[in-house]
Design a protein around this motif. Structure first.
Motif, mmCIF file in Angstrom:
data_model
loop_
_atom_site.group_PDB
_atom_site.id
_atom_site.type_symbol
_atom_site.label_atom_id
_atom_site.label_comp_id
_atom_site.label_asym_id
_atom_site.label_seq_id
_atom_site.Cartn_x
_atom_site.Cartn_y
_atom_site.Cartn_z
ATOM 1 N N GLY A 412 3.475 7.061 11.919
ATOM 2 C CA GLY A 412 2.900 6.426 10.717
ATOM 3 C C GLY A 412 1.555 7.054 10.384
ATOM 4 N N ASN A 413 0.678 7.248 11.395
ATOM 5 C CA ASN A 413 -0.634 7.884 11.178
ATOM 6 C C ASN A 413 -0.476 9.321 10.696
ATOM 7 N N ALA A 414 0.506 10.037 11.293
ATOM 8 C CA ALA A 414 0.705 11.452 10.937
ATOM 9 C C ALA A 414 1.070 11.580 9.459
ATOM 10 N N ILE A 415 1.792 10.582 8.953
ATOM 11 C CA ILE A 415 2.161 10.622 7.520
ATOM 12 C C ILE A 415 0.982 10.152 6.663
ATOM 13 N N LYS A 416 0.289 9.099 7.176
ATOM 14 C CA LYS A 416 -0.802 8.487 6.391
ATOM 15 C C LYS A 416 -1.995 9.452 6.226
ATOM 16 N N PHE A 417 -2.404 10.105 7.323
ATOM 17 C CA PHE A 417 -3.595 10.972 7.250
ATOM 18 C C PHE A 417 -3.188 12.387 6.842
ATOM 19 N N ARG A 418 -2.525 12.469 5.681
ATOM 20 C CA ARG A 418 -1.964 13.725 5.193
ATOM 21 C C ARG A 418 -3.002 14.517 4.411
ATOM 22 N N ARG A 441 3.159 16.135 16.388
ATOM 23 C CA ARG A 441 2.315 17.141 15.718
ATOM 24 C C ARG A 441 2.408 16.956 14.206
ATOM 25 N N ASP A 442 1.252 17.020 13.511
ATOM 26 C CA ASP A 442 1.312 16.907 12.041
ATOM 27 C C ASP A 442 0.514 18.013 11.384
ATOM 28 N N ASN A 443 0.602 18.094 10.053
ATOM 29 C CA ASN A 443 -0.150 19.101 9.294
ATOM 30 C C ASN A 443 -1.172 18.401 8.406
ATOM 31 N N ARG A 454 -13.125 8.617 20.403
ATOM 32 C CA ARG A 454 -13.577 7.354 19.805
ATOM 33 C C ARG A 454 -12.444 6.627 19.074
ATOM 34 N N ILE A 455 -11.545 7.396 18.449
ATOM 35 C CA ILE A 455 -10.518 6.774 17.602
ATOM 36 C C ILE A 455 -9.560 5.857 18.365
ATOM 37 N N PHE A 456 -9.574 5.956 19.714
ATOM 38 C CA PHE A 456 -8.660 5.093 20.483
ATOM 39 C C PHE A 456 -9.275 3.717 20.775
ATOM 40 N N PHE A 459 -10.790 -1.115 16.378
ATOM 41 C CA PHE A 459 -11.524 -1.167 15.106
ATOM 42 C C PHE A 459 -12.266 0.127 14.780
ATOM 43 N N GLU A 460 -12.090 1.184 15.598
ATOM 44 C CA GLU A 460 -12.791 2.453 15.316
ATOM 45 C C GLU A 460 -12.008 3.242 14.280
ATOM 46 N N ARG A 461 -12.700 3.569 13.175
ATOM 47 C CA ARG A 461 -12.091 4.440 12.171
ATOM 48 C C ARG A 461 -13.138 5.499 11.874
ATOM 49 N N ILE A 462 -12.724 6.661 11.432
ATOM 50 C CA ILE A 462 -13.753 7.679 11.200
ATOM 51 C C ILE A 462 -13.986 7.885 9.710
ATOM 52 N N ALA A 463 -15.205 8.382 9.437
ATOM 53 C CA ALA A 463 -15.681 8.416 8.051
ATOM 54 C C ALA A 463 -14.638 9.007 7.106
ATOM 55 N N SER A 469 -6.054 3.578 3.845
ATOM 56 C CA SER A 469 -6.098 2.174 4.264
ATOM 57 C C SER A 469 -5.858 2.086 5.771
ATOM 58 N N GLY A 470 -6.318 0.998 6.377
ATOM 59 C CA GLY A 470 -6.081 0.832 7.816
ATOM 60 C C GLY A 470 -7.068 -0.138 8.413
ATOM 61 N N THR A 471 -6.859 -0.451 9.697
ATOM 62 C CA THR A 471 -7.691 -1.464 10.350
ATOM 63 C C THR A 471 -8.386 -0.932 11.609
ATOM 64 N N GLY A 472 -7.986 0.277 12.066
ATOM 65 C CA GLY A 472 -8.588 0.815 13.294
ATOM 66 C C GLY A 472 -8.031 0.164 14.548
ATOM 67 N N ILE A 473 -6.829 -0.388 14.445
ATOM 68 C CA ILE A 473 -6.244 -1.067 15.616
ATOM 69 C C ILE A 473 -5.061 -0.277 16.198
ATOM 70 N N GLY A 474 -4.347 0.492 15.305
ATOM 71 C CA GLY A 474 -3.095 1.163 15.708
ATOM 72 C C GLY A 474 -3.229 1.988 16.985
ATOM 73 N N LEU A 475 -4.260 2.855 17.063
ATOM 74 C CA LEU A 475 -4.381 3.740 18.239
ATOM 75 C C LEU A 475 -4.775 2.968 19.495
ATOM 76 N N SER A 476 -5.557 1.866 19.307
ATOM 77 C CA SER A 476 -5.927 1.100 20.509
ATOM 78 C C SER A 476 -4.697 0.392 21.064
HETATM 79 P P1 ADP Z 1 -5.950 3.091 11.299
HETATM 80 O O1 ADP Z 1 -4.814 4.050 11.186
HETATM 81 O O2 ADP Z 1 -5.584 1.714 11.001
HETATM 82 O O3 ADP Z 1 -7.196 3.561 10.667
HETATM 83 P P2 ADP Z 1 -5.814 3.875 14.024
HETATM 84 O O4 ADP Z 1 -6.358 3.239 15.275
HETATM 85 O O5 ADP Z 1 -4.362 4.096 13.959
HETATM 86 O O6 ADP Z 1 -6.317 3.016 12.820
HETATM 87 O O7 ADP Z 1 -6.550 5.265 13.858
HETATM 88 C C1 ADP Z 1 -7.937 5.324 14.047
HETATM 89 C C2 ADP Z 1 -8.489 6.486 13.258
HETATM 90 O O8 ADP Z 1 -8.062 7.703 13.807
HETATM 91 C C3 ADP Z 1 -7.972 6.542 11.843
HETATM 92 O O9 ADP Z 1 -8.768 5.744 10.978
HETATM 93 C C4 ADP Z 1 -8.103 8.011 11.478
HETATM 94 O O10 ADP Z 1 -9.417 8.284 11.085
HETATM 95 C C5 ADP Z 1 -7.851 8.695 12.817
HETATM 96 N N1 ADP Z 1 -6.466 9.183 12.889
HETATM 97 C C6 ADP Z 1 -5.433 8.575 13.528
HETATM 98 N N2 ADP Z 1 -4.307 9.335 13.460
HETATM 99 C C7 ADP Z 1 -4.634 10.450 12.750
HETATM 100 C C8 ADP Z 1 -3.902 11.630 12.328
HETATM 101 N N3 ADP Z 1 -2.617 11.800 12.623
HETATM 102 N N4 ADP Z 1 -4.601 12.582 11.629
HETATM 103 C C9 ADP Z 1 -5.907 12.403 11.336
HETATM 104 N N5 ADP Z 1 -6.633 11.329 11.710
HETATM 105 C C10 ADP Z 1 -6.009 10.355 12.386
#
Ligand code: ADP
Length: 508
Positions: A412-418, A441-443, A454-456, A459-463, A469-476
C-alpha cells in the motif's frame, strides 16, 4: 763372528765369483761349481742393484759396512741376504772383493710379519678409536637430548602450573572415586578451604547435602566415560551453596585414570540472567498494559468522535449553503480534522489489536497471503494504475493475518508514495540464514538516508510525505508484527530512486 751358515765368497775385479764356500748350496740350491766364473750381478734382484753398486764403490773406498739385498735362489724364489765386504790386496794391488753373506730371509719374514701385524693392530686401533669416537658422540648427543627434554618438561610443568594458577576457575585433580589429589589456589578461594583441607577431603564434601553420600551413579558413569558438563550447585566450607558450571575430563597419568574438574562460579551470571528475565517480564507486562490502554482509549474515543463527525457532516449537509465563506471553510476544516482523527483512532486500534489478533504461529502459504493482500488493495492498484509483480512465495510458519497485513501495509505504501511514473512494485522472497528474507521494491519518491529508521516509530511521518494522506501508524504496525516473529525490518532507499523494504521471518 760369522755363524756357521755364513757363506764366504770372493769376487774378482769384474764382479765374477772366484770362490764360494760350499755351505751356499744348503740354502740357495746353487753348487759352488755353478757359480765360479759367473757374475755376481746375475743373481741380484734388479731393484736392489743400484744400491749394491753404490755399496761396492763404498767398499772400494775402504769402508766396511753391512748391506742388505735380495738374491734369487736356484728355484727362482727370493732370499734376503746381508753382506759385508772388503777389498783383497795382493802385493800392494787390489785383486778383488772378499765378503761374507748371511741368510736373513727368516728374520726378514718375521720382521715383515711383525710389520703386518703392527699395521693390522694400528688399523684395528684406528677402527676402534673411530667406533669409540662415534659412540662417544652418540652418548654426548643423547645426554644433550635428555637435558633438553628435561628442560622442556620443567618448562611445561612451570607453564601448566602458571596456567592452573592463572585460572579463575577452580581446577581439581581427582580420583574416579572422588578423592582430591591436587587443586589450584582458585579452588581454595572458591570453597573457603585451605589446600591441605581440600586434599584431606573428597568431592562429596563440596556437594550440597543431598549428594553427601556421593554423586548419583548416572553422573559418575558419565564422568568416567570421558567428559561431563553441567550446571549444578556446590557447597562452600561455611555451608553456603552457590551455582556453578562443572566440566570434567578423564586423563590417564601413569596408567591411572584420573579426573580433571573445572568449576566456574556462575553466581553473577545467574543473577544477571534472573534480572534480565525479570526486566523482560516487566517489559512484556507494561507493553501488554499499554496495548490494553491504547485499545480501551481508542475504542472509547471512537464512539464520541464518530458522533461528533456525524453531527458536523450533517451540519454541513443541512446548513452548508446558508453559511458564509468563512463559516463554510471552518466546517470543512473541522470535517477534515475529524476524518484524520478517525483514521488515527482506527490505526491506533489496529496497532493495539496486533496482540489480540496474534493467533500464534501456524503454517502459512505466502502465495495465498500475498494474493489476499493484493485483493484488499485492488481499488488502490487500479486507481494508481500500478503494476505489482512477484517471485514465488514460500510456505512459512507465522501468524497468517499478520503476514497479510505486512504485505498490505508495505505494498500500500509503495503505491501511495509514488513518483511521476505509474507505480511498479516487485515482491520477492529468498532463504537467508535460518529463515526467509522478504523484500518489497518500488519506484516511488524514496526516503532520505537519515529518515529510514525514524519512519518505523508510531505517528512518525516525514516532511516529503505530508502531501500524501496517512497517519504514521502503518510501518509501526509492520515493525511490531515482524518483531513478534523475532525478525527484523528495515528500508534502503535513495530519494528519486525508489525504496526497498526488507523484513525477515526466522524459522520457528
Ligand atoms: P503513513 O503511510 O500512514 O504515513 P507509515 O508508518 O506507513 O505511515 O509510513 C511512515 C512514513 O514513511 C510515511 O509517511 C512516508 O513518509 C514514509 N514511507 C513509507 N513507505 C514509503 C515508501 N514506499 N516510499 C517512500 N516513503 C515511504
Amino acid at each position: 763372528m760369522e755363524n756357521v751358515n755364513d757363506v764366504i765368497y770372493t769376487l774378482d775385479m769384474e764382479g765374477r765369483f772366484t770362490y764360494v764356500s760350499p755351505v751356499l748350496e744348503q740354502f740357495s740350491g746353487y753348487k759352488t761349481s755353478d757359480l765360479i766364473g759367473r757374475n755376481f750381478v746375475e743373481f741380484i734382484h734388479p731393484d736392489d742393484l743400484p744400491a749394491l753398486v753404490e755399496s761396492f764403490s763404498r767398499t772400494a773406498r775402504g769402508e766396511i759396512e753391512p748391506f742388505e739385498f735380495r738374491i734369487f735362489d736356484r728355484d727362482g724364489s727370493v732370499r734376503y741376504i746381508r753382506t759385508s765386504s772388503r777389498l783383497i790386496v795382493k802385493g800392494g794391488a787390489v785383486t778383488g772383493i772378499g765378503a761374507v753373506m748371511t741368510d736373513i730371509t727368516e728374520r726378514k719374514r718375521v720382521e715383515e710379519e711383525l710389520k703386518n701385524y703392527r699395521e693390522q693392530l694400528e688399523e684395528l686401533v684406528k677402527v676402534r678409536t673411530a667406533q669409540l669416537e662415534s659412540a662417544n658422540m652418540k652418548l654426548t648427543q643423547e645426554v644433550e637430548e635428555r637435558r633438553r627434554a628435561e628442560e622442556e618438561l620443567r618448562a611445561s610443568e612451570v607453564k601448566h602450573l602458571t596456567v592452573l594458577e592463572a585460572s579463575t576457575d577452580a581446577i581439581f585433580l581427582e580420583t574416579l572415586d572422588g578423592r582430591i589429589l591436587d587443586c589450584n589456589n582458585a579452588a581454595c578461594d572458591m570453597y573457603g578451604y585451605t589446600k591441605e583441607e581440600l586434599l584431606a577431603r573428597g568431592v562429596a564434601d563440596l556437594l550440597p547435602e543431598e549428594y553427601a553420600a556421593g554423586l548419583p551413579d548416572t553422573v559418575a558413569s558419565e564422568i568416567e566415560k570421558g567428559s561431563f558438563f553441567a550446571e549444578v550447585y556446590n557447597r562452600r566450607k561455611d555451608g553456603s551453596v552457590f551455582p556453578c558450571e562443572v566440566s570434567t575430563r578423564v586423563v590417564v597419568i601413569e596408567g591411572l585414570k584420573l579426573v580433571v574438574a573445572f568449576i566456574r562460579d556462575i553466581t553473577e551470571r545467574k543473577s544477571a540472567q534472573e534480572r534480565l528475565r525479570e526486566a523482560a517480564e516487566d517489559l512484556a507486562r507494561s507493553n501488554a498494559e499499554l496495548e490494553r490502554f491504547a485499545y480501551v482509549v481508542s475504542h472509547d474515543l471512537q464512539q464520541p468522535l464518530t458522533t461528533a463527525g456525524a453531527y458536523i457532516r450533517r451540519l454541513d449537509k443541512r446548513f452548508g449553503d446558508q453559511l458564509d465563506a468563512d463559516a463554510g471553510r471552518y466546517v470543512r476544516v473541522a470535517i477534515d480534522e475529524v476524518s484524520q482523527m478517525e483514521r488515527m483512532i482506527k490505526g491506533l486500534l489496529d496497532y493495539s489489536r496486533i496482540g489480540i489478533r496474534d493467533g500464534g504461529r501456524a503454517p502459512v502459504d505466502c502465495e495465498n497471503a500475498l494474493s489476499t493482500a493484493l485483493g484488499n488493495l485492488r481499488a488502490d492498484i487500479k486507481a494508481g494504475n500500478a503494476s505489482v509483480t512477484r517471485d514465488p512465495m514460500p510456505r512459512i510458519s507465522a501468524s497468517e493475518l499478520h503476514i497479510i497485513q505486512l504485505f498490505q501495509n508495505l505494498i500500500g505504501n509503495a503505491i501511495k508514495f509514488r513518483g511521476e511514473e505509474p507505480p511498479r512494485v516487485h515482491v520477492s522472497a529468498q532463504r537467508s540464514g535460518g529463515g526467509w528474507l522478504f523484500s518489497i521494491r518500488d519506484n516511488g519518491i524514496g526516503i532520505e538516508a537519515g529518515d529510514t529508521e525514524r519512519i518505523f516509530q508510531i505517528f512518525e511521518r516525514i516532511a516529503g510525505g505530508r502531501e500524501y494522506s496517512g497517519t504514521g501508524i502503518g510501518l509501526s504496525i509492520c515493525k511490531n508484527i515482524v518483531e513478534r516473529h523475532n525478525g527484523r525490518i528495515w528500508a534502503e532507499s535513495k530519494p528519486g530512486d525508489g525504496s526497498i523494504f526488507y523484513f525477515t521471518i526466522p524459522d520457528e
